[in-house]
Design a protein around this motif. Sequence first.
Motif, PDB file in Angstrom:
ATOM      1  N   GLY A 252       9.756   1.866 -24.342  1.00 34.30           N
ATOM      2  CA  GLY A 252       8.607   1.623 -23.463  1.00 34.30           C
ATOM      3  C   GLY A 252       8.779   0.338 -22.679  1.00 34.30           C
ATOM      4  O   GLY A 252       9.265  -0.665 -23.214  1.00 34.30           O
ATOM      5  N   GLN A 253       8.403   0.370 -21.407  1.00 35.14           N
ATOM      6  CA  GLN A 253       8.541  -0.834 -20.568  1.00 35.14           C
ATOM      7  C   GLN A 253       7.442  -0.852 -19.520  1.00 35.14           C
ATOM      8  O   GLN A 253       7.169   0.165 -18.875  1.00 35.14           O
ATOM      9  CB  GLN A 253       9.909  -0.824 -19.889  1.00 35.14           C
ATOM     10  CG  GLN A 253      10.197  -2.114 -19.132  1.00 35.14           C
ATOM     11  CD  GLN A 253      11.617  -2.121 -18.580  1.00 35.14           C
ATOM     12  OE1 GLN A 253      12.194  -1.067 -18.319  1.00 35.14           O
ATOM     13  NE2 GLN A 253      12.181  -3.298 -18.385  1.00 35.14           N
ATOM     14  N   ALA A 254       6.825  -2.025 -19.356  1.00 35.89           N
ATOM     15  CA  ALA A 254       5.820  -2.173 -18.296  1.00 35.89           C
ATOM     16  C   ALA A 254       6.526  -2.237 -16.943  1.00 35.89           C
ATOM     17  O   ALA A 254       7.623  -2.796 -16.827  1.00 35.89           O
ATOM     18  CB  ALA A 254       5.011  -3.442 -18.524  1.00 35.89           C
ATOM     19  N   ALA A 255       5.910  -1.639 -15.937  1.00 37.19           N
ATOM     20  CA  ALA A 255       6.490  -1.662 -14.592  1.00 37.19           C
ATOM     21  C   ALA A 255       6.488  -3.091 -14.051  1.00 37.19           C
ATOM     22  O   ALA A 255       5.762  -3.968 -14.537  1.00 37.19           O
ATOM     23  CB  ALA A 255       5.703  -0.750 -13.675  1.00 37.19           C
ATOM     24  N   LYS A 256       7.319  -3.328 -13.037  1.00 39.42           N
ATOM     25  CA  LYS A 256       7.364  -4.657 -12.421  1.00 39.42           C
ATOM     26  C   LYS A 256       6.007  -4.989 -11.797  1.00 39.42           C
ATOM     27  O   LYS A 256       5.223  -4.101 -11.462  1.00 39.42           O
ATOM     28  CB  LYS A 256       8.445  -4.681 -11.348  1.00 39.42           C
ATOM     29  CG  LYS A 256       9.847  -4.582 -11.934  1.00 39.42           C
ATOM     30  CD  LYS A 256      10.899  -4.501 -10.850  1.00 39.42           C
ATOM     31  CE  LYS A 256      12.279  -4.386 -11.480  1.00 39.42           C
ATOM     32  NZ  LYS A 256      13.252  -3.825 -10.554  1.00 39.42           N
ATOM     33  N   ALA A 257       5.779  -6.294 -11.616  1.00 36.97           N
ATOM     34  CA  ALA A 257       4.470  -6.763 -11.138  1.00 36.97           C
ATOM     35  C   ALA A 257       4.077  -6.115  -9.819  1.00 36.97           C
ATOM     36  O   ALA A 257       2.897  -5.803  -9.591  1.00 36.97           O
ATOM     37  CB  ALA A 257       4.488  -8.277 -11.007  1.00 36.97           C
ATOM     38  N   ASP A 258       5.050  -5.876  -8.915  1.00 36.04           N
ATOM     39  CA  ASP A 258       4.689  -5.309  -7.610  1.00 36.04           C
ATOM     40  C   ASP A 258       4.378  -3.813  -7.681  1.00 36.04           C
ATOM     41  O   ASP A 258       3.988  -3.214  -6.689  1.00 36.04           O
ATOM     42  CB  ASP A 258       5.798  -5.581  -6.579  1.00 36.04           C
ATOM     43  CG  ASP A 258       7.125  -4.928  -6.975  1.00 36.04           C
ATOM     44  OD1 ASP A 258       7.229  -4.429  -8.115  1.00 36.04           O
ATOM     45  OD2 ASP A 258       8.045  -4.912  -6.142  1.00 36.04           O
ATOM     46  N   GLN A 259       4.562  -3.205  -8.855  1.00 34.81           N
ATOM     47  CA  GLN A 259       4.229  -1.788  -9.022  1.00 34.81           C
ATOM     48  C   GLN A 259       2.837  -1.584  -9.631  1.00 34.81           C
ATOM     49  O   GLN A 259       2.404  -0.452  -9.848  1.00 34.81           O
ATOM     50  CB  GLN A 259       5.270  -1.104  -9.925  1.00 34.81           C
ATOM     51  CG  GLN A 259       6.662  -1.043  -9.318  1.00 34.81           C
ATOM     52  CD  GLN A 259       6.681  -0.283  -8.002  1.00 34.81           C
ATOM     53  OE1 GLN A 259       6.282   0.874  -7.944  1.00 34.81           O
ATOM     54  NE2 GLN A 259       7.118  -0.942  -6.942  1.00 34.81           N
ATOM     55  N   ALA A 260       2.137  -2.686  -9.925  1.00 35.42           N
ATOM     56  CA  ALA A 260       0.779  -2.589 -10.490  1.00 35.42           C
ATOM     57  C   ALA A 260      -0.241  -2.481  -9.362  1.00 35.42           C
ATOM     58  O   ALA A 260       0.077  -2.665  -8.182  1.00 35.42           O
ATOM     59  CB  ALA A 260       0.507  -3.798 -11.367  1.00 35.42           C
ATOM     60  N   TYR A 261      -1.475  -2.177  -9.750  1.00 32.42           N
ATOM     61  CA  TYR A 261      -2.594  -2.056  -8.795  1.00 32.42           C
ATOM     62  C   TYR A 261      -3.555  -3.191  -9.130  1.00 32.42           C
ATOM     63  O   TYR A 261      -4.180  -3.192 -10.200  1.00 32.42           O
ATOM     64  CB  TYR A 261      -3.270  -0.694  -8.942  1.00 32.42           C
ATOM     65  CG  TYR A 261      -2.305   0.473  -8.808  1.00 32.42           C
ATOM     66  CD1 TYR A 261      -2.153   1.156  -7.602  1.00 32.42           C
ATOM     67  CD2 TYR A 261      -1.515   0.882  -9.882  1.00 32.42           C
ATOM     68  CE1 TYR A 261      -1.253   2.212  -7.477  1.00 32.42           C
ATOM     69  CE2 TYR A 261      -0.618   1.930  -9.766  1.00 32.42           C
ATOM     70  CZ  TYR A 261      -0.493   2.582  -8.563  1.00 32.42           C
ATOM     71  OH  TYR A 261       0.398   3.629  -8.456  1.00 32.42           O
ATOM     72  N   GLU A 262      -3.660  -4.170  -8.230  1.00 29.94           N
ATOM     73  CA  GLU A 262      -4.385  -5.412  -8.520  1.00 29.94           C
ATOM     74  C   GLU A 262      -5.783  -5.403  -7.890  1.00 29.94           C
ATOM     75  O   GLU A 262      -6.043  -4.700  -6.923  1.00 29.94           O
ATOM     76  CB  GLU A 262      -3.606  -6.609  -7.949  1.00 29.94           C
ATOM     77  CG  GLU A 262      -2.159  -6.692  -8.408  1.00 29.94           C
ATOM     78  CD  GLU A 262      -1.992  -7.463  -9.694  1.00 29.94           C
ATOM     79  OE1 GLU A 262      -2.989  -7.981 -10.209  1.00 29.94           O
ATOM     80  OE2 GLU A 262      -0.850  -7.540 -10.184  1.00 29.94           O
ATOM     81  N   ASP A 263      -6.642  -6.259  -8.446  1.00 31.35           N
ATOM     82  CA  ASP A 263      -7.990  -6.487  -7.899  1.00 31.35           C
ATOM     83  C   ASP A 263      -8.862  -5.243  -7.956  1.00 31.35           C
ATOM     84  O   ASP A 263      -9.529  -4.882  -6.980  1.00 31.35           O
ATOM     85  CB  ASP A 263      -7.920  -7.006  -6.457  1.00 31.35           C
ATOM     86  CG  ASP A 263      -7.892  -8.525  -6.416  1.00 31.35           C
ATOM     87  OD1 ASP A 263      -7.795  -9.122  -7.508  1.00 31.35           O
ATOM     88  OD2 ASP A 263      -7.964  -9.107  -5.328  1.00 31.35           O
ATOM     89  N   ILE A 264      -8.860  -4.570  -9.090  1.00 32.94           N
ATOM     90  CA  ILE A 264      -9.746  -3.417  -9.308  1.00 32.94           C
ATOM     91  C   ILE A 264     -10.756  -3.825 -10.370  1.00 32.94           C
ATOM     92  O   ILE A 264     -10.386  -4.259 -11.458  1.00 32.94           O
ATOM     93  CB  ILE A 264      -8.937  -2.191  -9.789  1.00 32.94           C
ATOM     94  CG1 ILE A 264      -7.944  -1.766  -8.707  1.00 32.94           C
ATOM     95  CG2 ILE A 264      -9.861  -1.037 -10.143  1.00 32.94           C
ATOM     96  CD1 ILE A 264      -6.942  -0.729  -9.169  1.00 32.94           C
ATOM     97  N   ARG A 265     -12.033  -3.688 -10.045  1.00 32.07           N
ATOM     98  CA  ARG A 265     -13.075  -4.082 -10.996  1.00 32.07           C
ATOM     99  C   ARG A 265     -13.352  -2.903 -11.931  1.00 32.07           C
ATOM    100  O   ARG A 265     -14.225  -2.065 -11.663  1.00 32.07           O
ATOM    101  CB  ARG A 265     -14.340  -4.508 -10.267  1.00 32.07           C
ATOM    102  CG  ARG A 265     -14.161  -5.798  -9.444  1.00 32.07           C
ATOM    103  CD  ARG A 265     -15.414  -6.179  -8.705  1.00 32.07           C
ATOM    104  NE  ARG A 265     -15.861  -5.101  -7.822  1.00 32.07           N
ATOM    105  CZ  ARG A 265     -17.130  -4.742  -7.660  1.00 32.07           C
ATOM    106  NH1 ARG A 265     -18.081  -5.349  -8.338  1.00 32.07           N
ATOM    107  NH2 ARG A 265     -17.464  -3.773  -6.834  1.00 32.07           N
ATOM    108  N   VAL A 266     -12.616  -2.845 -13.023  1.00 31.68           N
ATOM    109  CA  VAL A 266     -12.740  -1.715 -13.956  1.00 31.68           C
ATOM    110  C   VAL A 266     -14.135  -1.724 -14.602  1.00 31.68           C
ATOM    111  O   VAL A 266     -14.665  -2.789 -14.952  1.00 31.68           O
ATOM    112  CB  VAL A 266     -11.642  -1.793 -15.039  1.00 31.68           C
ATOM    113  CG1 VAL A 266     -11.781  -0.665 -16.049  1.00 31.68           C
ATOM    114  CG2 VAL A 266     -10.263  -1.746 -14.375  1.00 31.68           C
ATOM    115  N   SER A 267     -14.693  -0.529 -14.771  1.00 30.57           N
ATOM    116  CA  SER A 267     -16.044  -0.390 -15.329  1.00 30.57           C
ATOM    117  C   SER A 267     -16.171  -1.064 -16.689  1.00 30.57           C
ATOM    118  O   SER A 267     -15.242  -1.040 -17.507  1.00 30.57           O
ATOM    119  CB  SER A 267     -16.373   1.102 -15.469  1.00 30.57           C
ATOM    120  OG  SER A 267     -17.593   1.272 -16.149  1.00 30.57           O
TER     121      SER A 267
END
Length: 471
Positions: free
Chosen positions: A16-31
């Motif tokens: 298992g590996q987390a994707a690189k930082a630029d592959q994430a989705y930022e600034d989402i206000r999760v419920s």
Amino acid sequence: MSRRVVRQSKFRHVFGQAAKADQAYEDIRVSKVTWDSSFCAVNPKFLAIIVEAGGGGAFIVLPLAKTGRVDKNYPLVTGHTAPVLDIDWCPHNDNVIASASDDTTIMVWQIPDYTPMRNITEPIITLEGHSKRVGILSWHPTARNVLLSAGGDNVIIIWNVGTGEVLLSLDDMHPDIIHSVCWNSNGSLLATTCKDKTLRIVDPRKGQVVAERFAAHEGMRPMRAIFTRQGHIFTTGFTRMSQRELGLWDPNNFVEPVALQEMDTSNGVLLPFYDADSSIVYLCGKGDSSIRYFEITDEPPFVHYLNTFSSKEPQRGMGFMPKRGLDVSKCEIARFYKLHERKCEPIIMTVPRKSDLFQDDLYPDTPGPEPALEADEWLSGQDAEPVLISLRDGYVPPKHRELRVTKRNILDARPPSGPRRSQSASDAPLSQNTLETLLEQIKALREQVQAQEQRITALENMLCELVDGTD
């Protein structure tokens, strides 16, 4: 002296590996709603996340490729008058998603392939039938437009989304709040768990419980249940001492568990995600910072611990990509979308292989987007296994037709009976090539408009800086 033989399995080394930082989705206000759903749903086209919204409920839908920082004004899907509690993508149409809410309704939405300019507020259809909050949604795995919902009124309703009708209502089976509902592989049976601590196997078309087990896990906290490929039931729950526990059960003999293992002490409900192709179950606890995974086999101890993926941040929710959305060239066997407080991060599970060739043993034919049955065929008693597709060349999605709702099911692919009038040139259907050309032109124009808007914004910013400088 006997040597210990290591169990043979091609999944003993899942990495298992987390994707690189630029592959994430930022600034989402999760419920921040306290509800034990995954808050996230993903398919090969889109990522949907339930978000904080003032004055109602909303979720955001992002194209998978739109990684990075999400604009705070990015359009949402809004229509519910209370928080959204669960969302689920239709397995037979990647542009259709259902949402369930605290406002007692279910809404079904058509998501366009292009980025909308404003909030999507008009669902294709609103399904009203529950008297309390609706917290669980699940599409039928093989029948077109069949959707299951379960509410705080302890009722399970099965809908035909193509006509907006209630197909079945199961309202006398559960005396308390329903915690989870899961279809088996062909959609002929349901496994349900309830606050009364009973695990039930239900035949929805006969409207009867065909098997049940009281206190599969003795603790009072919520239990989850899913069907495995072999027809067994895999459960997660709590012991009387509040330790987390997993179990494997044979519905034909519910007296003794096939396997029962204690895990750890934690409050988070374990959400199981099952991959039938590899027979691996992934356990993601809400508030945990790890994903544990196990292989289910026919040999004792039946549930074999494989490994744990650990990270620093706890997860608020988790999305699980269908097999046809994975990158087979990288030997990817699972992909999760982990929700943080303000972002969503892909986590990729791979089986390292040296060869660049397609790995047949990792990728057996998997359920595709084509339904095996129509809703009325399923209701009349027919069963069919999912229509399988090969991932050998990577999955290429077909062109989906839009979901339209009428009193008769117009999603039926069969032509209407009776004589057809001849078509004149003026009302002849457009060819597929013409439609694709028009769509390409529209897309190109949209991109031009967006580029012009960005230039205008840049010029306005320059103007403001000049004005500020002269002041």
